[in-house]
Scaffold this motif. Structure first.
Motif, PDB file in Angstrom:
ATOM      1  N   GLN A   1      -1.411 -16.558   5.058  1.00  0.00           N
ATOM      2  CA  GLN A   1      -2.803 -16.128   4.908  1.00  0.00           C
ATOM      3  C   GLN A   1      -2.979 -15.231   3.682  1.00  0.00           C
ATOM      4  N   ARG A   2      -2.055 -14.296   3.484  1.00  0.00           N
ATOM      5  CA  ARG A   2      -2.192 -13.365   2.352  1.00  0.00           C
ATOM      6  C   ARG A   2      -2.086 -14.079   1.008  1.00  0.00           C
ATOM      7  N   PHE A   3      -1.187 -15.048   0.930  1.00  0.00           N
ATOM      8  CA  PHE A   3      -1.022 -15.775  -0.323  1.00  0.00           C
ATOM      9  C   PHE A   3      -1.950 -16.986  -0.413  1.00  0.00           C
ATOM     10  N   ASN A   4      -2.729 -17.200   0.649  1.00  0.00           N
ATOM     11  CA  ASN A   4      -3.704 -18.292   0.680  1.00  0.00           C
ATOM     12  C   ASN A   4      -3.049 -19.649   0.431  1.00  0.00           C
ATOM     13  N   LYS A   5      -1.871 -19.818   1.013  1.00  0.00           N
ATOM     14  CA  LYS A   5      -1.160 -21.089   0.915  1.00  0.00           C
ATOM     15  C   LYS A   5      -0.627 -21.422   2.304  1.00  0.00           C
ATOM     16  N   CYS A   6      -1.390 -22.218   3.028  1.00  0.00           N
ATOM     17  CA  CYS A   6      -1.050 -22.460   4.424  1.00  0.00           C
ATOM     18  C   CYS A   6      -0.202 -23.708   4.632  1.00  0.00           C
ATOM     19  N   GLY A   7      -0.331 -24.689   3.771  1.00  0.00           N
ATOM     20  CA  GLY A   7       0.421 -25.928   3.938  1.00  0.00           C
ATOM     21  C   GLY A   7       1.746 -25.912   3.216  1.00  0.00           C
ATOM     22  N   GLY A   8       2.556 -26.928   3.493  1.00  0.00           N
ATOM     23  CA  GLY A   8       3.809 -27.081   2.774  1.00  0.00           C
ATOM     24  C   GLY A   8       4.939 -26.224   3.302  1.00  0.00           C
TER      25      GLY A   8
ATOM     26  N   LYS B   1      26.677   2.892  -0.400  1.00  0.00           N
ATOM     27  CA  LYS B   1      25.339   2.604  -0.912  1.00  0.00           C
ATOM     28  C   LYS B   1      24.739   1.499  -0.054  1.00  0.00           C
ATOM     29  N   GLY B   2      23.474   1.678   0.344  1.00  0.00           N
ATOM     30  CA  GLY B   2      22.807   0.688   1.178  1.00  0.00           C
ATOM     31  C   GLY B   2      21.626   0.045   0.460  1.00  0.00           C
ATOM     32  N   TYR B   3      21.169  -1.067   0.985  1.00  0.00           N
ATOM     33  CA  TYR B   3      20.021  -1.760   0.387  1.00  0.00           C
ATOM     34  C   TYR B   3      19.369  -2.651   1.437  1.00  0.00           C
ATOM     35  N   ARG B   4      18.078  -2.877   1.259  1.00  0.00           N
ATOM     36  CA  ARG B   4      17.305  -3.761   2.146  1.00  0.00           C
ATOM     37  C   ARG B   4      16.158  -4.355   1.342  1.00  0.00           C
ATOM     38  N   GLN B   5      16.113  -5.698   1.288  1.00  0.00           N
ATOM     39  CA  GLN B   5      15.098  -6.395   0.523  1.00  0.00           C
ATOM     40  C   GLN B   5      14.482  -7.521   1.340  1.00  0.00           C
ATOM     41  N   TYR B   6      13.211  -7.785   1.095  1.00  0.00           N
ATOM     42  CA  TYR B   6      12.499  -8.884   1.730  1.00  0.00           C
ATOM     43  C   TYR B   6      11.936  -9.795   0.640  1.00  0.00           C
ATOM     44  N   GLY B   7      11.963 -11.095   0.922  1.00  0.00           N
ATOM     45  CA  GLY B   7      11.440 -12.047  -0.040  1.00  0.00           C
ATOM     46  C   GLY B   7      10.581 -13.089   0.638  1.00  0.00           C
TER      47      GLY B   7
ATOM     48  N   ASP C   1      10.613 -11.763  -4.816  1.00  0.00           N
ATOM     49  CA  ASP C   1      10.691 -10.449  -4.184  1.00  0.00           C
ATOM     50  C   ASP C   1       9.351 -10.108  -3.547  1.00  0.00           C
ATOM     51  N   PHE C   2       9.415  -9.574  -2.317  1.00  0.00           N
ATOM     52  CA  PHE C   2       8.182  -9.189  -1.635  1.00  0.00           C
ATOM     53  C   PHE C   2       8.102  -7.677  -1.443  1.00  0.00           C
ATOM     54  N   ILE C   3       9.142  -7.081  -0.869  1.00  0.00           N
ATOM     55  CA  ILE C   3       9.153  -5.636  -0.669  1.00  0.00           C
ATOM     56  C   ILE C   3      10.601  -5.187  -0.476  1.00  0.00           C
ATOM     57  N   SER C   4      10.914  -3.952  -0.886  1.00  0.00           N
ATOM     58  CA  SER C   4      12.281  -3.437  -0.751  1.00  0.00           C
ATOM     59  C   SER C   4      12.240  -1.948  -0.452  1.00  0.00           C
ATOM     60  N   LEU C   5      13.330  -1.443   0.139  1.00  0.00           N
ATOM     61  CA  LEU C   5      13.399  -0.043   0.546  1.00  0.00           C
ATOM     62  C   LEU C   5      14.161   0.769  -0.490  1.00  0.00           C
TER      63      LEU C   5
ATOM     64  N   LYS D   1       4.400  -6.921  -5.468  1.00  0.00           N
ATOM     65  CA  LYS D   1       3.252  -7.827  -5.443  1.00  0.00           C
ATOM     66  C   LYS D   1       2.085  -7.187  -4.696  1.00  0.00           C
ATOM     67  N   GLN D   2       0.901  -7.555  -5.121  1.00  0.00           N
ATOM     68  CA  GLN D   2      -0.300  -7.003  -4.495  1.00  0.00           C
ATOM     69  C   GLN D   2      -0.362  -7.350  -3.007  1.00  0.00           C
ATOM     70  N   GLN D   3       0.104  -8.556  -2.661  1.00  0.00           N
ATOM     71  CA  GLN D   3       0.039  -9.002  -1.263  1.00  0.00           C
ATOM     72  C   GLN D   3       0.937  -8.171  -0.352  1.00  0.00           C
ATOM     73  N   ALA D   4       1.876  -7.427  -0.946  1.00  0.00           N
ATOM     74  CA  ALA D   4       2.790  -6.617  -0.139  1.00  0.00           C
ATOM     75  C   ALA D   4       2.304  -5.186   0.041  1.00  0.00           C
ATOM     76  N   PHE D   5       1.190  -4.833  -0.585  1.00  0.00           N
ATOM     77  CA  PHE D   5       0.735  -3.442  -0.549  1.00  0.00           C
ATOM     78  C   PHE D   5       0.344  -3.006   0.869  1.00  0.00           C
ATOM     79  N   ILE D   6      -0.241  -3.930   1.633  1.00  0.00           N
ATOM     80  CA  ILE D   6      -0.611  -3.598   3.021  1.00  0.00           C
ATOM     81  C   ILE D   6       0.639  -3.269   3.828  1.00  0.00           C
ATOM     82  N   THR D   7       1.691  -4.074   3.636  1.00  0.00           N
ATOM     83  CA  THR D   7       2.953  -3.831   4.333  1.00  0.00           C
ATOM     84  C   THR D   7       3.557  -2.510   3.908  1.00  0.00           C
ATOM     85  N   LYS D   8       3.499  -2.192   2.616  1.00  0.00           N
ATOM     86  CA  LYS D   8       4.027  -0.927   2.111  1.00  0.00           C
ATOM     87  C   LYS D   8       3.356   0.262   2.797  1.00  0.00           C
ATOM     88  N   GLN D   9       2.051   0.248   2.865  1.00  0.00           N
ATOM     89  CA  GLN D   9       1.326   1.368   3.493  1.00  0.00           C
ATOM     90  C   GLN D   9       1.735   1.529   4.954  1.00  0.00           C
ATOM     91  N   LYS D  10       1.814   0.410   5.649  1.00  0.00           N
ATOM     92  CA  LYS D  10       2.157   0.447   7.066  1.00  0.00           C
ATOM     93  C   LYS D  10       3.561   0.991   7.268  1.00  0.00           C
TER      94      LYS D  10
END
Length: 355
Positions: free
Chosen positions: A100-107, A127-133, A138-142, A153-162
């Motif tokens: 929904q966020r990327f407006n690409k529902c098919g495929g 050293k630790g790391y955590r990344q999401y894609g 890349d979508f979001i990382s700690l 990415k702009q679409q990840a900003f909502i997740t960042k705030q939360k």
């Protein structure tokens, strides 16, 4: 660095330090034919140790030495299966949200998580790391230093705030990556030390079919398979006129690999500028083989040797034929001529009655 689904299918890039690592890769997919919706892979020092997928719903060890975990923790694999199984629905929900966020529902769509830790057993640093894609990007990382989330990415900003507002979760993740994860990593390294520390260097040969064929740099007998093999000129790695092969298994649990260099456009006086380099993860010194005609094993030499052997064999056959024919002719001549007096006496004496 982008997180790609192929990262655990085709291998991990070579690590030149002595640092140990524990990594987990989670991949959730949508509409990927003949592929489980959720796959989890755990790796120690880039060696796969555990596997789970949504088809079998069972976490299984991928190394024999991982079964030692059961001695200390009999419920380890059952508990791991339950954890992975419990995250399946979360992954599926995340894919639907991101569609929904990327407006690409098919495929086809891919949601990925990579997390883990590294431990330097000499400096005792972790050293630790955590990344999401999502869909290979890349979508979001700690950021464990600031305990905040980075959203490229702009679409990840909502997740960042939360997630930034969930201080308890962030604190737990920091503790996991800096204390719990290294603790398990040290335990795994201890279980598999003999296998993980094994380093077998290869024999490296230069091969060529004909004088106009590419020169193949072939390395065989190495272990583990975390290696790199490449041609270089004047100390710089070559990417043009080079064909790198895959890492293949040998029958004795070691591996082999080759890389071809096209030489038609290389002047003879420039050959000395080229060399083949073999690098093995965790081994400081590289194996360097100069491009030298005297070192090349070629079919031309083999063909010459075969020709010489065939020629010699033919001469032996001819000599044998001449010998046999000569003997036959001699016998015919001997039979036709009358016996000599000596020969006649011996025959007569043989015919006399014995006393």
């Amino acid at each position: 660095m982008k997180i790609l689904i192929l990262v655990f299918l085709v291998g991990i890039c070579r690590v030149t330090t002595v640092t140990h690592s524990l990594k987990y890769f989670y991949v959730a997919s949508s509409q990927v034919p003949n592929f489980p919706e959720v796959v989890v892979v755990g790796m120690v020092d880039d060696v796969q140790i555990i596997h789970y997928d949504s088809n079998t719903r069972t976490a299984v060890p991928k190394q024999d030495w991982m079964k030692k975990v059961i001695d200390d923790d009999p419920e380890y694999f059952k508990r791991s299966s339950n954890i992975f199984m419990g995250q399946e629905q979360t992954f599926k929900d995340n894919i639907e949200r991101l569609k929904q966020r990327f407006n690409k529902c098919g495929g086809v769509h891919i949601y990925q998580v990579m997390y883990g830790c590294e431990w330097d057993d000499e400096m005792n640093e972790v050293k630790g790391y955590r990344q999401y894609g999502y869909d290979g990007e890349d979508f979001i990382s700690l950021d464990l230093n600031t305990e905040t989330w980075i959203a490229p990415k702009q679409q990840a900003f909502i997740t960042k705030q939360k997630w930034d507002n969930n201080k308890a979760r962030t604190a737990y993740l920091k503790d996991y990556h800096t204390r719990i994860c290294p603790k398990w990593l040290k335990k795994y390294v201890n279980y598999g030390r003999r296998s993980l520390m094994r380093k077998d260097l290869p024999s490296v040969s230069l091969l060529q079919k004909t004088p106009s064929s590419p020169v193949t740099c072939h390395a065989t007998g190495f272990y583990p398979d975390r290696v790199d093999l490449f041609w270089r000129k004047d100390g710089e790695e070559l990417h043009e006129d080079v064909d790198k092969g895959e890492i293949l298994p040998n029958h004795d649990e070691t591996f082999q690999m080759s890389v071809d260099l096209k030489i038609l456009s290389i002047p003879a006086e420039d050959w000395k500028k080229y060399d083949c380099v073999f690098q093995l993860s965790g081994v400081k010194d590289d194996i360097i083989t100069k491009l030298n005609k005297s070192l090349i094993r070629t079919n031309e030499v083999n063909r010459l040797s075969r020709t010489i052997r065939i020629f010699v064999a033919a001469q032996v056959v001819v000599l044998a034929v001449i010998t046999v024919v000569g003997f036959i002719v001699y016998e015919k001549i001997r039979i036709r001529r009358p016996p000599s007096p000596v020969e006649n006496r011996e025959v007569q004496e043989e015919m006399l009655p014995k006393a």
